[in-house]
Write an enzyme that holds these catalytic residues in place. Structure first.
Site, mmCIF file in Angstrom:
data_model
loop_
_atom_site.group_PDB
_atom_site.id
_atom_site.type_symbol
_atom_site.label_atom_id
_atom_site.label_comp_id
_atom_site.label_asym_id
_atom_site.label_seq_id
_atom_site.Cartn_x
_atom_site.Cartn_y
_atom_site.Cartn_z
ATOM 1 N N HIS A 157 0.809 -1.218 0.000
ATOM 2 C CA HIS A 157 0.000 0.000 0.000
ATOM 3 C C HIS A 157 0.844 1.271 0.000
ATOM 4 C CE1 HIS A 157 -2.881 -2.743 2.424
ATOM 5 N NE2 HIS A 157 -3.093 -2.891 1.128
ATOM 6 N N TYR A 163 0.035 1.625 13.656
ATOM 7 C CA TYR A 163 0.645 2.553 12.697
ATOM 8 C C TYR A 163 0.413 3.984 13.161
ATOM 9 C CZ TYR A 163 -0.407 -1.236 9.322
ATOM 10 O OH TYR A 163 -0.536 -2.421 8.664
ATOM 11 N N ASP A 199 -6.142 -6.488 -2.366
ATOM 12 C CA ASP A 199 -4.687 -6.682 -2.310
ATOM 13 C C ASP A 199 -4.224 -7.724 -3.314
ATOM 14 O OD1 ASP A 199 -4.389 -4.733 -0.403
ATOM 15 O OD2 ASP A 199 -3.993 -6.100 1.258
#
Length: 183
Positions: free
Chosen positions: A62, A132, A168
């Site tokens: 990503h 994150y 994905d």
């Protein structure tokens, strides 16, 4: 904190330097001043958590396109991941190269990913959680990805991919990548 630059310029493995005593330890995992001193974006605006049920789960690769490119600081808070970063900055001397770092709840390592790189991970244990910190707000229209198994990069994943989302699995191959969108 200990900052170690990877072979990809601007991507750093960051380690907590624990101060231990009979209670356990104390360590700093974030310092705006130290990040700025190392040339890293110190302006983190959003935090995200990814929980993954099964070993072999793959998320990635990503990135966000201009003008919303994002830097991120990644830490595994439960379990273990094989974190991969690919340099997709066309003007970089490590363009199309990748690095991987094992991040675990035990080693407490973090990976700083500068803007202009794609990132993804594979879980090495069941019930793995990833935290994150982001230097840009999420912009769905700028969210992009590259194939996790693209032969252009030759990423060597440690385990068979058992769980992966349809988006994905279907990201574009590098040959279809529009270089200008990431400059």
């Amino acid at each position: 904190m200990k900052f170690t630059e990877t072979k990809l310029k601007g991507a750093y493995v960051i380690e907590v330097e624990p101060l231990a005593d009979e209670r356990g330890f104390f360590g700093r995992s974030w310092c705006q001043k130290e990040f700025a001193e190392h040339g890293l974006n110190p302006n983190l605006v959003q935090c995200n958590i990814s929980f993954n049920l099964k070993k072999g789960t793959l998320r990635g690769m990503h990135y966000q396109a201009k003008p919303y490119q994002e830097a991120k600081l990644i830490r595994c808070t439960r379990g273990a991941i094989y974190q991969v970063v690919i340099d997709i900055r066309p003007d970089s001397f490590t363009f199309k190269q990748w690095v991987a770092v094992e991040l675990t709840s035990e080693n407490r390592k973090m990976l700083y990913v500068p803007k202009g790189m794609a990132s993804g991970f594979q879980t090495l244990m069941d019930n793995t959680e990833v935290f994150y910190q982001m230097a840009e707000f999420y912009h769905p229209e700028s969210a992009k990805g590259l194939r996790w198994d693209d032969p252009t990069f030759g990423v060597e994943w440690p385990n068979e991919v058992l769980v992966i989302s349809a988006p994905d699995r279907c990201h574009s191959l590098f040959n279809d990548f529009v270089v200008g969108e990431n400059e």
